[in-house]
Design a protein around this motif. Structure first.
Motif, PDB file in Angstrom:
ATOM      1  N   GLU A   1       0.824  -1.203   0.000  1.00 46.17           N
ATOM      2  CA  GLU A   1       0.000   0.000   0.000  1.00 46.17           C
ATOM      3  C   GLU A   1       0.863   1.260   0.000  1.00 46.17           C
ATOM      4  OE1 GLU A   1      -4.031   0.561   2.169  1.00 46.17           O
ATOM      5  OE2 GLU A   1      -2.500   1.063   3.660  1.00 46.17           O
ATOM      6  N   ALA A   2       1.929   1.236   0.788  1.00 46.79           N
ATOM      7  CA  ALA A   2       2.810   2.402   0.889  1.00 46.79           C
ATOM      8  C   ALA A   2       3.425   2.760  -0.459  1.00 46.79           C
ATOM      9  CB  ALA A   2       3.911   2.130   1.917  1.00 46.79           C
ATOM     10  N   ILE A   3       3.858   1.746  -1.195  1.00 44.33           N
ATOM     11  CA  ILE A   3       4.499   2.014  -2.488  1.00 44.33           C
ATOM     12  C   ILE A   3       3.480   2.455  -3.523  1.00 44.33           C
ATOM     13  CG2 ILE A   3       5.847   1.004  -4.366  1.00 44.33           C
ATOM     14  CD1 ILE A   3       6.999  -0.955  -2.271  1.00 44.33           C
ATOM     15  N   PHE A   4       2.319   1.804  -3.557  1.00 48.40           N
ATOM     16  CA  PHE A   4       1.310   2.174  -4.551  1.00 48.40           C
ATOM     17  C   PHE A   4       0.831   3.611  -4.369  1.00 48.40           C
ATOM     18  CE2 PHE A   4      -3.156   2.579  -5.867  1.00 48.40           C
ATOM     19  CZ  PHE A   4      -2.993   2.386  -7.228  1.00 48.40           C
ATOM     20  N   LEU A   5       0.621   4.017  -3.113  1.00 54.73           N
ATOM     21  CA  LEU A   5       0.056   5.337  -2.849  1.00 54.73           C
ATOM     22  C   LEU A   5       1.095   6.457  -2.830  1.00 54.73           C
ATOM     23  CD1 LEU A   5      -2.496   4.539   0.003  1.00 54.73           C
ATOM     24  CD2 LEU A   5      -3.030   5.146  -2.357  1.00 54.73           C
ATOM     25  N   GLY A   6       2.270   6.188  -2.309  1.00 50.63           N
ATOM     26  CA  GLY A   6       3.183   7.263  -1.944  1.00 50.63           C
ATOM     27  C   GLY A   6       4.021   7.819  -3.075  1.00 50.63           C
ATOM     28  N   THR A   7       4.430   9.073  -2.890  1.00 57.74           N
ATOM     29  CA  THR A   7       5.512   9.637  -3.699  1.00 57.74           C
ATOM     30  C   THR A   7       6.844   9.409  -3.000  1.00 57.74           C
ATOM     31  OG1 THR A   7       5.223  11.830  -2.648  1.00 57.74           O
ATOM     32  CG2 THR A   7       4.046  11.422  -4.720  1.00 57.74           C
ATOM     33  N   ARG A   8       6.775   9.221  -1.664  1.00 57.39           N
ATOM     34  CA  ARG A   8       7.937   8.839  -0.856  1.00 57.39           C
ATOM     35  C   ARG A   8       7.472   7.875   0.226  1.00 57.39           C
ATOM     36  NH1 ARG A   8       9.390  14.560   1.225  1.00 57.39           N
ATOM     37  NH2 ARG A   8      10.591  13.431   2.805  1.00 57.39           N
ATOM     38  N   VAL A   9       8.309   6.901   0.544  1.00 63.62           N
ATOM     39  CA  VAL A   9       8.029   5.985   1.648  1.00 63.62           C
ATOM     40  C   VAL A   9       9.045   6.256   2.751  1.00 63.62           C
ATOM     41  CG1 VAL A   9       7.873   3.595   2.419  1.00 63.62           C
ATOM     42  CG2 VAL A   9       7.100   4.216   0.113  1.00 63.62           C
ATOM     43  N   VAL A  10       8.545   6.572   3.949  1.00 65.30           N
ATOM     44  CA  VAL A  10       9.392   6.783   5.118  1.00 65.30           C
ATOM     45  C   VAL A  10       9.332   5.527   5.971  1.00 65.30           C
ATOM     46  CG1 VAL A  10       9.675   8.108   7.255  1.00 65.30           C
ATOM     47  CG2 VAL A  10       9.132   9.290   5.114  1.00 65.30           C
ATOM     48  N   VAL A  11      10.498   4.951   6.255  1.00 62.13           N
ATOM     49  CA  VAL A  11      10.586   3.752   7.089  1.00 62.13           C
ATOM     50  C   VAL A  11      11.052   4.176   8.474  1.00 62.13           C
ATOM     51  CG1 VAL A  11      11.608   1.461   7.361  1.00 62.13           C
ATOM     52  CG2 VAL A  11      11.159   2.368   5.062  1.00 62.13           C
ATOM     53  N   MET A  12      10.253   3.810   9.492  1.00 55.13           N
ATOM     54  CA  MET A  12      10.596   4.124  10.874  1.00 55.13           C
ATOM     55  C   MET A  12      11.312   2.935  11.504  1.00 55.13           C
ATOM     56  SD  MET A  12       9.298   7.219  11.501  1.00 55.13           S
ATOM     57  CE  MET A  12       9.080   7.314  13.283  1.00 55.13           C
ATOM     58  N   SER A  13      12.324   3.226  12.325  1.00 53.71           N
ATOM     59  CA  SER A  13      13.020   2.172  13.049  1.00 53.71           C
ATOM     60  C   SER A  13      12.156   1.683  14.197  1.00 53.71           C
ATOM     61  CB  SER A  13      14.348   2.698  13.600  1.00 53.71           C
ATOM     62  OG  SER A  13      14.099   3.683  14.599  1.00 53.71           O
ATOM     63  N   ALA A  14      12.532   0.526  14.732  1.00 57.41           N
ATOM     64  CA  ALA A  14      11.828  -0.001  15.893  1.00 57.41           C
ATOM     65  C   ALA A  14      12.090   0.885  17.106  1.00 57.41           C
ATOM     66  CB  ALA A  14      12.269  -1.432  16.167  1.00 57.41           C
ATOM     67  N   HIS A  15      11.334   0.626  18.159  1.00 58.00           N
ATOM     68  CA  HIS A  15      11.306   1.443  19.374  1.00 58.00           C
ATOM     69  C   HIS A  15      12.705   1.743  19.905  1.00 58.00           C
ATOM     70  CE1 HIS A  15       9.509   2.840  23.147  1.00 58.00           C
ATOM     71  NE2 HIS A  15      10.493   2.204  23.753  1.00 58.00           N
ATOM     72  N   PRO A  16      13.061   3.028  20.223  1.00 60.68           N
ATOM     73  CA  PRO A  16      12.253   4.210  19.934  1.00 60.68           C
ATOM     74  C   PRO A  16      12.327   4.578  18.460  1.00 60.68           C
ATOM     75  CG  PRO A  16      14.331   4.886  20.908  1.00 60.68           C
ATOM     76  CD  PRO A  16      14.322   3.369  20.923  1.00 60.68           C
ATOM     77  N   GLY A  17      11.246   5.135  17.940  1.00 59.75           N
ATOM     78  CA  GLY A  17      11.145   5.394  16.518  1.00 59.75           C
ATOM     79  C   GLY A  17      11.963   6.587  16.064  1.00 59.75           C
ATOM     80  N   THR A  18      12.607   6.426  14.927  1.00 55.43           N
ATOM     81  CA  THR A  18      13.244   7.533  14.241  1.00 55.43           C
ATOM     82  C   THR A  18      13.203   7.207  12.745  1.00 55.43           C
ATOM     83  OG1 THR A  18      15.152   9.044  14.270  1.00 55.43           O
ATOM     84  CG2 THR A  18      15.624   6.674  14.247  1.00 55.43           C
ATOM     85  N   VAL A  19      13.544   8.159  11.909  1.00 54.90           N
ATOM     86  CA  VAL A  19      13.502   7.918  10.464  1.00 54.90           C
ATOM     87  C   VAL A  19      14.704   7.086  10.057  1.00 54.90           C
ATOM     88  CG1 VAL A  19      13.530   8.962   8.171  1.00 54.90           C
ATOM     89  CG2 VAL A  19      12.173  10.001   9.997  1.00 54.90           C
ATOM     90  N   LEU A  20      14.440   5.883   9.593  1.00 55.09           N
ATOM     91  CA  LEU A  20      15.487   4.974   9.161  1.00 55.09           C
ATOM     92  C   LEU A  20      15.819   5.176   7.687  1.00 55.09           C
ATOM     93  CD1 LEU A  20      17.195   2.541  10.153  1.00 55.09           C
ATOM     94  CD2 LEU A  20      15.351   1.058   9.346  1.00 55.09           C
TER      95      LEU A  20
END
Length: 260
Positions: free
Chosen positions: A202-221
């Motif tokens: 779903e993320a790839i079909f819809l997005g212009t960019r996909v942001v992947v969050m790291s596991a706890h604690p979350g940050t932009v991976l």
């Protein structure tokens, strides 16, 4: 908004919670993300990585412990009509029919009745609910209720649309149909969208960019542009998009990052 000013700027955002047991829990740590106007950002990550916490701060429901969030260059101080939120479960007023639900935000803005009806009808047509305009929410299926919620949020004309797993509770066929509808509406209206999902597909079909969050604690991976070819004649042909080598490569890369 100036040409160089992003629609959304998340700068050094950390969020800690104090539990009933007297413990400090860090949900998000040093999150930095810039979203340009008209971007469709999809956000994925393991459960508990802080995706919804970040969305709630963008909406103004919560505040960062550290850092700042700017919308159109102004700090987020609380909820605002500039930011529309689509929740996982439809939030509709059961005593109002579908059209009046869609009109609600416009009514709060003081828009006159003729204009409200015109805009509501436009968005109901856009989400395929024109024939259900006079029905109450409880007379609709789950997918139809979610369409009505999307129409209500978009009709209020927010600058930024925040969507928290809006299709997560739907059956596979309804979910796929709504993905196609949402992508088509975004192509037409070009809203800035921040969309949380557990589905890499779903993320790839819809997005212009996909942001992947790291596991706890979350940050932009990872922050990955989506460059998947689409047929100009049928850009929302979901099966054709999924069958491309670019789509499959992105899906493998993102899935590996989430589960690493």
């Amino acid at each position: 908004m100036t040409d160089n000013q992003p629609a959304v700027a998340i700068r050094g955002v950390t969020k800690r919670f104090h539990t009933d047991r007297g413990e400090d829990v860090t949900a998000l740590h040093d999150v930095n993300l810039t979203i340009d106007a008209h971007d469709f950002i999809t956000v994925v990550g393991q459960s508990g990585c802080g995706k919804t916490t970040l969305l709630r701060m963008l909406a103004g429901f919560d505040k960062p412990t550290e850092g700042e969030i700017l919308i159109d260059g102004r700090p987020v101080a609380g909820p605002s009509p500039e930011r529309g939120v689509v929740f996982q479960k439809p939030q509709l007023y059961p005593w109002l029919n579908v059209r009046r639900n869609v009109e609600f935000g416009l009514r709060m803005q003081g828009v006159d009745a003729v204009r409200r009806r015109h805009v509501a009808n436009e968005y109901l047509s856009m989400v395929g609910l024109s024939d259900a305009a006079d029905r109450k929410p409880y007379e609709l299926s789950g997918g139809m209720q979610q369409r009505a919620q999307i129409a209500r949020v978009l009709a209020a004309d927010p600058a930024v649309v925040l969507m928290d797993e809006p299709f997560g509770a739907l059956d596979a066929l309804t979910r796929e149909n709504l993905q196609v509808e949402l992508r088509r509406i975004w192509q037409e209206k070009r809203k800035t969208v921040f969309f949380i999902t557990h589905s890499v597909d779903e993320a790839i079909f819809l997005g212009t960019r996909v942001v992947v969050m790291s596991a706890h604690p979350g940050t932009v991976l990872m922050d990955i542009p989506v460059d998947v070819p689409r047929d100009p004649e049928h850009p929302e042909d979901i099966d054709a998009v999924r069958d491309t080598e670019e789509f499959r490569t992105l899906e493998t890369r993102i899935s590996a990052a989430i589960h690493a």
